[in-house]
Design a protein around this motif. Structure first.
Motif: not given
Length: 565
Positions: A81-92
């Motif tokens: 469930n963290l994956v979307t948020g980790i990807a969000t942080a990675h992209m920005d």
């Protein structure tokens, strides 16, 4: 030296890194850690209601403060469930450390209950990740994780920690330094390239600064770029992630460029003979059709990440380094050219193509954003947004004058990001007023975090621009799919409320206000600001209001749909 458990080593290591707040959700694989956190006076644990809320809150905390955000989840579904948020942080390029519990070491790879390969899953969306199987390595891993997250181009790092390692014992020795072979970010730009850019600036007749989120991430870079622009009198346009990097109320500001950028910024890009890009990615929402982007310009690109240079657009003058340090050096060498005619041309465009909307007696979202801006202009304010029309209106019609006052998911475009990110920002900046500008669709993706906000008395103000649609998708359907509103209708009538956000707010213990008329907007905002806890303002806006200007996907950025603008 006496021995302590892995869970204690982790907590002591976080304290060594200056961590004050953790956002998370418990589970079987992090019980030892939770138990050792119980009663801890150094770190406050914020209990979210979903792991995605935890990672977005850590992200918002990092964006607002410049510090590393930390989140915790258990193994398996908690971790995924963290994956979307980790990807969000990675992209920005946002520095967070995500800590996940894992099944016992002996069970890894056996399809054990709540086992997920988090190292494998997150490899493409983290700057680095660790699976810690030896408790003696834990302190060193934490030290490295924070170093990697906050240095160079920032980004998320994951530490996957098996539950039995949390219970094993070892001596606690926290490393004073980090030495990672192959990881040596370049901070100082090449002086020859900087002087080359300075000479090119002097010869240029139509220069333009294109400022990205890298300026916000490099503390102090906003001061240097403002100094450069004003000294040279060069116009500045920003990406969406660069909002606040340069004062939006400065006469040299052109606002945001790209798909929903200002017409005058996009026209300036197409006619410029020199573009000085700083901490920007040249992503497709900015460039439009890549082969037609800035056809007349020499392009200089300042970025700390060499892999970003010439990735999307061919660059003539690459400069690898930290934005603040490179701009400081450039300021020392830059000499002013003759740009008067260029500024005159841009002034004409500003007069001819201003941002505008139909300012009648109907309740329109642009007006709401402008009133929030007007009422809070003399205060310390952070604006977080969800994704979609609400995001673009907030980007266009609020004036950002300082870095770290705009928090939005740029690269990944994550719906449900804004509210938990606003909570994280408010925790990090308790003296600021924090708004979440939301749509009625996106707010429903993480509305459950209202429970945390109420219980912890986190006074985020939520402004829902409620049109009963998934607005941005509906806009595309209106413009390009003959108004076939497939799957985007959330409420059949303008007055229909589903859910009733006022009652929903009250059910959590928060204040809810519904606003249907333009004359009540200011009163509602002021009433919300007086409340000490979270408030939902449910603005029932014109249903089919659109975001203009707009560059259709795949078109050249000068090929804009203006609407009323």
């Amino acid at each position: 030296m006496s021995k302590v458990t892995g869970a204690e080593i982790l907590i002591k290591s976080l304290v060594e890194e200056g961590v004050k707040h953790i956002f998370g959700y418990p589970g079987g694989s992090v019980i030892p850690l939770a138990d050792k956190m119980f009663g801890n006076k150094d770190i406050t644990f914020h209990l979210t209601r979903h792991e995605q809320g935890a990672v977005h809150a850590a992200d918002g905390y990092a964006r607002a403060t410049g510090e590393v955000g930390v989140c915790v989840a258990t193994s398996g579904p908690g971790a995924t469930n963290l994956v979307t948020g980790i990807a969000t942080a990675h992209m920005d390029s946002i520095p967070i450390v995500a800590i996940t519990g894992q099944v016992k070491c002996a069970l890894i790879g056996n399809d054990a209950f709540q086992e997920a390969d988090m190292v494998g899953i997150t490899r493409p969306i983290t700057k680095h990740n660790y699976l810690v199987k030896d408790v003696n390595e834990l302190a060193k891993v934490v030290k490295e994780a924070f170093h990697i997250a906050r240095t160079g181009r920032p980004g998320p790092v994951l530490i996957d920690l098996p539950v039995d390692v949390q219970l094993q014992q070892a001596e606690f020795r926290y490393p004073k330094t980090v030495d990672l072979k192959g990881y040596k970010p370049t901070y100082k730009g090449h002086i020859g390239q900087i002087k080359k850019l300075a000479k090119t600036m002097t010869r240029s007749k139509k220069p333009l600064i294109y400022a990205g989120g890298g300026i916000v991430l490099s503390d102090g870079a906003n001061v240097e770029i403002t100094k450069l622009a004003r000294k040279m009198e060069i116009p500045v346009t920003t990406t969406m992630m660069g909002l606040g990097a340069f004062p939006g109320d400065d006469p040299l500001s052109l606002g945001m460029l790209g798909m929903h950028g200002t017409a005058y910024a996009n026209l300036a890009v197409q006619e410029a003979d020199l573009i000085i890009a700083v901490g920007a990615r040249f992503d497709d929402r900015v460039t439009g059709r890549i082969d037609t982007f800035a056809p007349n310009a020499t392009i200089a690109h300042i970025d700390i990440d060499p892999s970003s240079v010439s990735k999307n657009v061919s660059v003539d003058i690459p400069i690898i380094g930290d934005a603040r340090l490179v701009l400081k050096e450039l300021n020392a060498h830059a000499r002013k050219g003759d740009y008067a005619a260029w500024r005159g041309k841009i002034a004409e465009w500003k007069r001819d193509f201003p941002l505008k909307y139909k300012n009648d007696d109907k309740l329109r979202p642009q007006y709401i954003i402008e009133q929030i801006c007007e009422i809070t202009k003399d205060k310390d304010v952070i604006i977080a947004t969800e994704v979609g029309q609400n995001q673009m209106w907030a980007a266009q019609h609020y004036t950002y004058t300082k870095p770290r006052t705009w928090i939005s998911s740029g690269g990944l475009g994550t719906m449900g990001f804004g509210f938990p990110a606003a909570i994280g920002a408010q925790v990090g900046k308790p003296d600021h007023i924090v708004f979440d500008i939301a749509g009625d669709g996106s707010i429903q993706m993480n509305i459950q975090e209202l429970a945390m906000a109420v219980i912890e008395k986190i006074p985020v103000k939520i402004a829902i621009l409620n049109n009963g649609y998934l607005g941005m998708v509906r806009q595309w359907q209106e413009l390009f799919y003959d108004k076939r509103y497939a799957w985007t209708v959330l409420s059949e009538k303008a007055a229909t409320v589903c859910p009733d956000f006022v009652k929903l707010a009250e059910s959590y213990g928060a204040k809810g206000i519904r606003i249907s008329e333009k004359k009540n907007v200011k009163k509602a905002i002021k009433e919300a600001l007086k409340e000490k806890g979270p408030v939902i303002m449910d603005f029932i806006i014109e249903r089919e209001e659109n975001v203009f200007p707009m560059v259709p996907a795949g078109e050249t950025i000068s090929n804009m749909l203006h609407g009323l603008a």
